[in-house]
Design a protein around this motif. Structure first.
Motif, short mmCIF file in Angstrom:
data_model
loop_
_atom_site.label_atom_id
_atom_site.label_comp_id
_atom_site.label_asym_id
_atom_site.label_seq_id
_atom_site.Cartn_x
_atom_site.Cartn_y
_atom_site.Cartn_z
N SER A 64 0.81 -1.23 0.00
CA SER A 64 0.00 0.00 0.00
C SER A 64 0.84 1.28 0.00
CB SER A 64 -0.92 -0.01 1.22
OG SER A 64 -0.14 -0.11 2.41
N HIS A 65 2.15 1.15 -0.15
CA HIS A 65 2.99 2.35 -0.12
C HIS A 65 4.28 2.09 -0.90
CE1 HIS A 65 4.79 5.85 2.49
NE2 HIS A 65 5.53 5.67 1.40
N THR A 66 4.34 2.60 -2.14
CA THR A 66 5.59 2.52 -2.91
C THR A 66 5.77 3.83 -3.70
OG1 THR A 66 4.77 1.64 -5.04
CG2 THR A 66 5.17 0.02 -3.29
N HIS A 67 7.02 4.05 -4.11
CA HIS A 67 7.34 5.19 -4.99
C HIS A 67 8.12 4.60 -6.17
CE1 HIS A 67 7.24 8.20 -1.45
NE2 HIS A 67 7.33 7.05 -0.83
N LEU A 68 7.41 4.11 -7.18
CA LEU A 68 8.12 3.37 -8.23
C LEU A 68 8.57 4.22 -9.41
CD1 LEU A 68 6.15 -0.03 -8.40
CD2 LEU A 68 8.05 0.63 -6.92
N THR A 128 1.18 3.06 -5.92
CA THR A 128 2.45 3.78 -6.10
C THR A 128 2.20 5.27 -6.31
OG1 THR A 128 4.65 3.66 -7.09
CG2 THR A 128 2.81 3.28 -8.58
N LYS A 129 3.26 6.05 -6.05
CA LYS A 129 3.10 7.50 -5.95
C LYS A 129 3.95 8.27 -6.96
CE LYS A 129 3.20 6.74 -0.96
NZ LYS A 129 1.80 6.56 -0.63
N THR A 130 3.50 9.47 -7.30
CA THR A 130 4.37 10.45 -7.96
C THR A 130 5.25 11.03 -6.83
OG1 THR A 130 2.99 12.42 -7.58
CG2 THR A 130 2.42 11.04 -9.48
N VAL A 224 -0.90 10.34 4.37
CA VAL A 224 0.09 11.29 4.88
C VAL A 224 1.38 10.53 5.21
CG1 VAL A 224 0.63 12.91 6.77
CG2 VAL A 224 -1.71 12.78 5.89
N HIS A 225 2.54 11.10 4.80
CA HIS A 225 3.83 10.63 5.34
C HIS A 225 4.05 11.44 6.61
CE1 HIS A 225 4.72 9.10 1.29
NE2 HIS A 225 5.89 8.65 1.70
N GLY A 226 4.06 10.80 7.77
CA GLY A 226 4.18 11.60 8.98
C GLY A 226 4.92 10.91 10.10
N ASP A 247 1.55 7.16 7.31
CA ASP A 247 2.60 6.18 7.06
C ASP A 247 3.94 6.64 7.66
OD1 ASP A 247 0.38 5.99 5.34
OD2 ASP A 247 1.51 4.87 3.87
N HIS A 248 4.72 5.68 8.07
CA HIS A 248 6.00 5.80 8.79
C HIS A 248 5.74 5.64 10.29
CE1 HIS A 248 8.83 6.63 5.58
NE2 HIS A 248 7.99 7.56 5.09
N VAL A 249 5.14 6.68 10.92
CA VAL A 249 4.73 6.65 12.34
C VAL A 249 5.80 6.10 13.29
CG1 VAL A 249 2.26 6.66 11.86
CG2 VAL A 249 3.39 4.46 12.03
N SER A 311 6.13 -1.87 1.65
CA SER A 311 7.57 -1.88 1.35
C SER A 311 8.17 -0.49 1.29
CB SER A 311 7.82 -2.58 0.01
OG SER A 311 7.45 -1.74 -1.07
N ASN A 312 7.36 0.53 0.91
CA ASN A 312 7.88 1.89 0.69
C ASN A 312 9.03 1.86 -0.30
OD1 ASN A 312 8.22 4.65 0.93
ND2 ASN A 312 9.43 4.55 2.81
N CYS A 313 8.94 1.02 -1.33
CA CYS A 313 10.07 0.94 -2.27
C CYS A 313 10.36 2.32 -2.87
CB CYS A 313 9.75 -0.05 -3.39
SG CYS A 313 11.08 -0.14 -4.60
ZN LIG Z 1 7.06 6.90 1.13
#
Ligand SMILES: [Zn+2]
Ligand SMILES: N=CN[C@@H](CCC(=O)O)C(=O)O
Length: 401
Positions: A64-68, A128-130, A224-226, A247-249, A311-313
């Motif tokens: 649920s969290h990647t930056h590809l 995945t994110k921009t 949110v990345h927080g 996410d992160h927390v 994974s936060n790839c």
């Molecule tokens: Zn991230």
């Protein structure tokens, strides 16, 4: 309409409402969905039959969290960090430069390679994110490339992260207004979610609120990345704006945990029905790679906050798509039980993407997104960490690995 039986499954982890784990089990897939789940001694007639050979079967991972969308790597930055340097948000601009100078076809090829790696590791649903474009033109290009990959079924959910970093030399006020205005508008047709990096060195609380409020008004779901590098306002902002995930927390106060728990009061956690709140998404590989304290996943679960694992790839803080590694780390180091870790990497990650009616569990009617291990039970994921345990993967009923 071919029906396919997978039988002789030694352990079938369903993630259904009762979290059932069946032994000596079988399933039937038809038209990309799960049509039947039951005992291997009691199987219906089907067109095709696959013998699992006594292996374990579980839902495909939901990452649920990647930056590809990125080019280049940051191995030198990583090596310096392993020698004691601290992680800082500013490294994002190194990847921004490399990514801006990569062509559409290069970026697509790189992304397809990363998706293939993820799938080969048991991932069947991918967000995945921009966030490495950081100009109107580049963020829109990255969102469009991601949309192309979504249409071909490579990825499933797209997040706009124009507010990842204020590019070097630009005014915070001007850039925030761009990210909350014309850039958001241009990316909007391609994305379902918006995210902001709310942290020292990235976006402060007011700037993050500005972008998230506009994204919500535009009809996007929020993430949110927080609380990654220190205690901050990410969690409070996420709960205030009903974000689906923070996410992160890594750094949480008791008030943060309480605020997260409060968002789940209209959710029936047994039946997984009702109004979902703000998931705490933990990123174990990232925590290790940035030498941050591991996110307090146990404390969150004990307070009644659903946790997701992802994974936060990305090339800066977590250059891996391996969900097997993240699940093993959650068990070995975050002290989640295997059942909790699997839940977090499948069903609860799906809840954080509001995709839990389609994916995240092995139940009749859901997509046949399946992960077969070359092991008789899923505990082998943590018992034999680092071993190539992914044996076979089906995505919407198609064998993809
Ligand atoms: Zn991230
Ligand atoms: N923390 C913010 N964004 C990414 C890392 C970005 C980078 O350093 O390239 C993350 O989720 O860890």
């Amino acid at each position: 309409m071919t029906s396919t039986l997978i039988t002789n499954v030694s352990e079938l982890t369903t993630q259904d409402a009762d979290r059932r784990v069946h032994h000596d089990a079988a399933i039937v897939m038809q038209e990309g969905r799960i049509a039947w789940v039951g005992s291997a001694r009691d199987v219906p007639a089907t067109d095709e039959k696959i013998d699992a050979g006594g292996r374990a079967l579980l839902p495909g991972w939901v990452d649920s969290h990647t930056h590809l969308v990125f080019a280049g790597d940051r191995s030198e930055e990583f090596e310096a960090r392993m020698a004691g340097a601290a992680y800082a948000a500013g490294g994002i601009s190194t990847t921004m430069e490399a990514t801006r100078s990569a062509s559409d076809s290069t970026l697509k090829a790189l992304m397809r390679q990363r998706v293939a790696e993820a799938v080969a590791g048991g991932t069947t649903y991918l967000e995945t994110k921009t966030g490495y474009g950081l100009s109107l033109e580049e963020e829109t290009r990255h969102a469009r490339l991601l949309d192309d990959l979504r249409r071909t079924g490579d990825i499933d959910a797209i997040t706009y992260l124009g507010a990842h970093l204020i590019p070097p030399g630009e005014s915070a006020e001007t850039y925030t207004a761009l990210a909350a205005g014309p850039m958001l508008e241009a990316a909007r047709p391609h994305v379902q979610w918006a995210d902001v990096f709310c942290e020292t060195g990235a976006f402060d609380e007011d700037q993050a609120r500005q972008v998230l409020t506009e994204a919500k008004r535009a009809g996007l779901g929020l993430r949110v990345h927080g609380n990654q590098l220190g205690v901050g306002s990410g969690v409070q902002l996420a709960t205030e704006l009903s974000a689906a995930s923070v996410d992160h927390v890594n750094h949480l106060t008791e008030a943060d945990i309480e605020a997260l728990a409060q968002t789940w009061t209209n959710w029936d956690s047994h039946r997984a029905e009702g109004v979902p709140g703000t998931t705490a998404t933990c990123l174990p590989a990232c925590d290790l790679s940035t030498r941050q304290p591991l996110a307090p996943a146990r404390r969150l679960l004990e307070a009644g906050v659903p946790v997701a694992l992802a994974s936060n790839c990305n090339p800066g803080t977590s250059y891996t798509t391996s969900m097997n590694f993240n699940v093993a780390t959650a068990v070995l180091q975050m002290r989640l039980s295997l059942a909790e870790a699997i839940r977090a990497a499948t069903f609860d990650a799906a809840v954080s993407l509001r995709a839990h009616h389609q994916v995240g569990s092995i139940e009749v009617g859901k997509y046949a997104d399946l992960h077969m291990l070359d092991a008789p039970s899923a505990i082998h994921l943590a018992y034999r960490p680092g071993m190539p345990l992914t044996y076979a993967v089906w995505r919407k009923g198609q064998r993809v690995h």
